[in-house]
Design a protein around this motif. Sequence first.
Motif, short mmCIF file in Angstrom:
data_model
loop_
_atom_site.label_atom_id
_atom_site.label_comp_id
_atom_site.label_asym_id
_atom_site.label_seq_id
_atom_site.Cartn_x
_atom_site.Cartn_y
_atom_site.Cartn_z
N LEU A 1 0.84 -1.22 0.00
CA LEU A 1 0.00 0.00 0.00
C LEU A 1 0.86 1.25 0.00
O LEU A 1 0.57 2.25 -0.69
N GLN A 2 1.94 1.19 0.78
CA GLN A 2 2.86 2.34 0.81
C GLN A 2 3.47 2.57 -0.57
O GLN A 2 3.61 3.71 -1.03
N VAL A 3 3.84 1.46 -1.21
CA VAL A 3 4.42 1.59 -2.56
C VAL A 3 3.39 2.20 -3.51
O VAL A 3 3.71 3.09 -4.33
N ILE A 4 2.16 1.66 -3.41
CA ILE A 4 1.09 2.17 -4.29
C ILE A 4 0.87 3.66 -4.03
O ILE A 4 0.80 4.49 -4.96
N GLN A 5 0.78 4.00 -2.73
CA GLN A 5 0.56 5.42 -2.40
C GLN A 5 1.74 6.26 -2.85
O GLN A 5 1.57 7.37 -3.39
N HIS A 6 2.92 5.75 -2.63
CA HIS A 6 4.12 6.48 -3.02
C HIS A 6 4.16 6.67 -4.53
O HIS A 6 4.41 7.81 -5.04
N ASN A 7 3.86 5.61 -5.24
CA ASN A 7 3.89 5.71 -6.70
C ASN A 7 2.75 6.58 -7.23
O ASN A 7 2.91 7.30 -8.23
N ASN A 8 1.58 6.47 -6.58
CA ASN A 8 0.46 7.35 -6.98
C ASN A 8 0.83 8.81 -6.80
O ASN A 8 0.53 9.68 -7.64
N PHE A 9 1.47 9.07 -5.65
CA PHE A 9 1.89 10.46 -5.39
C PHE A 9 2.90 10.91 -6.44
O PHE A 9 2.79 12.00 -7.03
N LEU A 10 3.86 10.03 -6.70
CA LEU A 10 4.87 10.39 -7.69
C LEU A 10 4.26 10.52 -9.09
O LEU A 10 4.67 11.39 -9.89
N ASP A 11 3.29 9.65 -9.36
CA ASP A 11 2.63 9.71 -10.67
C ASP A 11 1.87 11.03 -10.82
O ASP A 11 1.89 11.66 -11.90
N SER A 12 1.24 11.43 -9.74
CA SER A 12 0.51 12.71 -9.76
C SER A 12 1.47 13.87 -9.97
O SER A 12 1.22 14.78 -10.76
N MET A 13 2.59 13.78 -9.26
CA MET A 13 3.59 14.84 -9.38
C MET A 13 4.16 14.85 -10.80
O MET A 13 4.40 15.92 -11.41
N ARG A 14 4.35 13.67 -11.33
CA ARG A 14 4.90 13.59 -12.70
C ARG A 14 3.94 14.21 -13.70
O ARG A 14 4.35 14.95 -14.61
N ASN A 15 2.66 13.92 -13.54
CA ASN A 15 1.65 14.48 -14.46
C ASN A 15 1.64 16.00 -14.40
O ASN A 15 1.55 16.70 -15.42
N LYS A 16 1.70 16.50 -13.18
CA LYS A 16 1.69 17.96 -13.01
C LYS A 16 2.93 18.58 -13.64
O LYS A 16 2.88 19.63 -14.29
N LEU A 17 4.03 17.91 -13.44
CA LEU A 17 5.28 18.44 -14.00
C LEU A 17 5.25 18.39 -15.51
O LEU A 17 5.79 19.29 -16.20
N GLU A 18 4.66 17.32 -16.06
CA GLU A 18 4.57 17.22 -17.52
C GLU A 18 3.70 18.35 -18.09
O GLU A 18 3.98 18.91 -19.17
N GLU A 19 2.66 18.70 -17.36
CA GLU A 19 1.82 19.83 -17.80
C GLU A 19 2.60 21.15 -17.75
O GLU A 19 2.46 22.02 -18.62
N MET A 20 3.42 21.25 -16.70
CA MET A 20 4.22 22.47 -16.57
C MET A 20 5.26 22.55 -17.69
O MET A 20 5.58 23.63 -18.20
N ILE A 21 5.74 21.38 -18.11
CA ILE A 21 6.73 21.36 -19.18
C ILE A 21 6.13 21.84 -20.49
O ILE A 21 6.79 22.48 -21.32
N LYS A 22 4.82 21.53 -20.67
CA LYS A 22 4.14 21.94 -21.90
C LYS A 22 3.95 23.46 -21.99
O LYS A 22 3.62 23.99 -23.05
N GLU A 23 4.12 24.13 -20.87
CA GLU A 23 3.98 25.58 -20.88
C GLU A 23 5.17 26.20 -21.60
O GLU A 23 6.19 25.57 -21.83
N ASP A 24 5.04 27.44 -21.86
CA ASP A 24 6.02 28.13 -22.71
C ASP A 24 7.24 28.64 -21.96
O ASP A 24 8.11 29.27 -22.55
N LYS A 25 7.32 28.42 -20.72
CA LYS A 25 8.46 28.93 -19.98
C LYS A 25 9.67 28.05 -20.24
O LYS A 25 9.85 27.02 -19.62
N ARG A 26 10.41 28.49 -21.20
CA ARG A 26 11.54 27.67 -21.65
C ARG A 26 12.66 27.60 -20.65
O ARG A 26 13.42 26.65 -20.63
N ASP A 27 12.76 28.57 -19.78
CA ASP A 27 13.90 28.57 -18.85
C ASP A 27 13.77 27.51 -17.77
O ASP A 27 14.75 27.12 -17.19
N GLN A 28 12.54 26.98 -17.49
CA GLN A 28 12.35 25.95 -16.45
C GLN A 28 12.29 24.54 -17.04
O GLN A 28 12.26 23.56 -16.31
#
Length: 530
Positions: free
Chosen positions: A400-427
């Motif tokens: 369960l901890q692994v699942i929760q940990h991975n879910n959290f990381l997966d959520s963070m990854r999704n958010k970061l991928e959305e941020m990458i799609k933004e136009d702020k090239r410096d980040q």
Amino acid sequence: MPVNCKFYLKAAFLFLICLTHPEKTEARETPGQELKRTLELSNRFPDSAFVLLKKLHHKALANNDKRTIGVCLQQMGKICYAQGHYAQSLDYHQQADKLFRQLNEKNLLADNFNDMGVVYYQNFNKKSSRKQYDEALKLYKSTNNMIGLGETYGHIGHLYEKQQRYDSAFYYQRHALSEYQMAGYKQGVAKIYENLGSIHEDLVRYDSARFYFNESLLLYKAVNNEVSSIEVVNNLGDILRKTGNYKEGLKMTRKALSLSIATKNEYQQASAYRDIAKSYNLMGQNDSAYHYMELSRKHLLHLYSDENNKQMSFLQIVYNIDKKNDEIAALENSRKLNLIISIAVVVVILLLVVMGLLTISRQRLKLRENIAIAEKNEQLSRAQQEQLEHKSRELTTHTLQVIQHNNFLDSMRNKLEEMIKEDKRDQKKQLLQVVRQINQNINHDQQWKDFTQVFEQLHQSFFDSLKAHCEDLTVNDIRLIALLKMNMSSKDMAVIFGISQDSLRVARYRLRKKLNISQGDNLSNFIQTI
């Protein structure tokens, strides 16, 4: 009856009197009186003597009194010898010999050797006779028994006399005389004087023979030995007759006849009648010689007939006694056998009871041990079950901890991928680096190692069966199988592996092929049955 036979009967009854009436022999009778009374009894009742000895022997056997047993056997041997049963006599003496040796009774053993020597001599076995006498001498010397030594020397001297070796005969008779004189035993001295007179008579030394016979007669009278006196008187008559003094010799022989009639000694009567016949024959009175010779013959016939009857009667008594003793022994053996059987039955019953108790005790002990083992196994099983439950909880928690940990990381990854799609090239560069780090953490090997270790502890037999079913499984295959065994959902498994559900379906398909699962069979059900 020969003189030595009477001597043995006399000794047997003396022994009986001492055993059956000890109060009568303690300072109430002189040795001469005891000897006279015993002589009368032995001449008249040898059968009764034997019966009494048998009874004493049987009683001694019951009491395990070896000394009395031995003495009874010795005395029975003497009576048998006196009755002419030499084989039986020797058998009794040999039985006594074994007992006296066991008891180390030196004087009794030596006496018995002398008795056996006499029996052997009577059976013309002079070599064995001398051997017995030599054994007796050794023992008497060790105990300084002068009377025993005198008797044995006398026997040896008699052996040499009968072999006509007179020098040796004189040598041993004089030794015997010396021992008897030192012991003050008149009866023995008288016998040796008689023996010396007999040797001188054989050597035709009639004056010396007459001297010793007279000395012997005086001593026999002193100890009231009438039977031996008769024989000496007869010998004196022979000396007078052989020296030509027929009238004096006849008087002496008639004196011997009177004494033998008075004592009812038929053997001496026959001897006296024969000697009287010889005297009348030498005097030329053949009618008288024939008359007395006929009287001698009649007495001898009667004597032999009487002796035969006595022997038959004695044998019947011995047979009856042995038969009775055999019956008593059989009865005692039967009683002993019944007693032994009873004891054996009781012992067997006790053994069975003891064995039963031991069996019950062992069963109880075994039952207690089994209960203790069962309790211990139960405790161990509970401990193992608790441990397994704990491990299972750990595994579930960890998963369960692994699942929760991975879910959290997966959520963070999704958010970061959305941020990458933004136009702020410096980040963008920095964010890509963060995503890579998250991806690396989603499938961290240490987590899988911990997971696999715990799972194998919980399902060791499952993994053994799995390996037996298919050996070329990869690490990812085993991880997938482990999650299927835990009934993990496809969604959760995809999260744990950090892959999409489509990728998970491909992984499941490959696993089915490796496990040779037929089309239509459920993979999860197959895993659960392993």
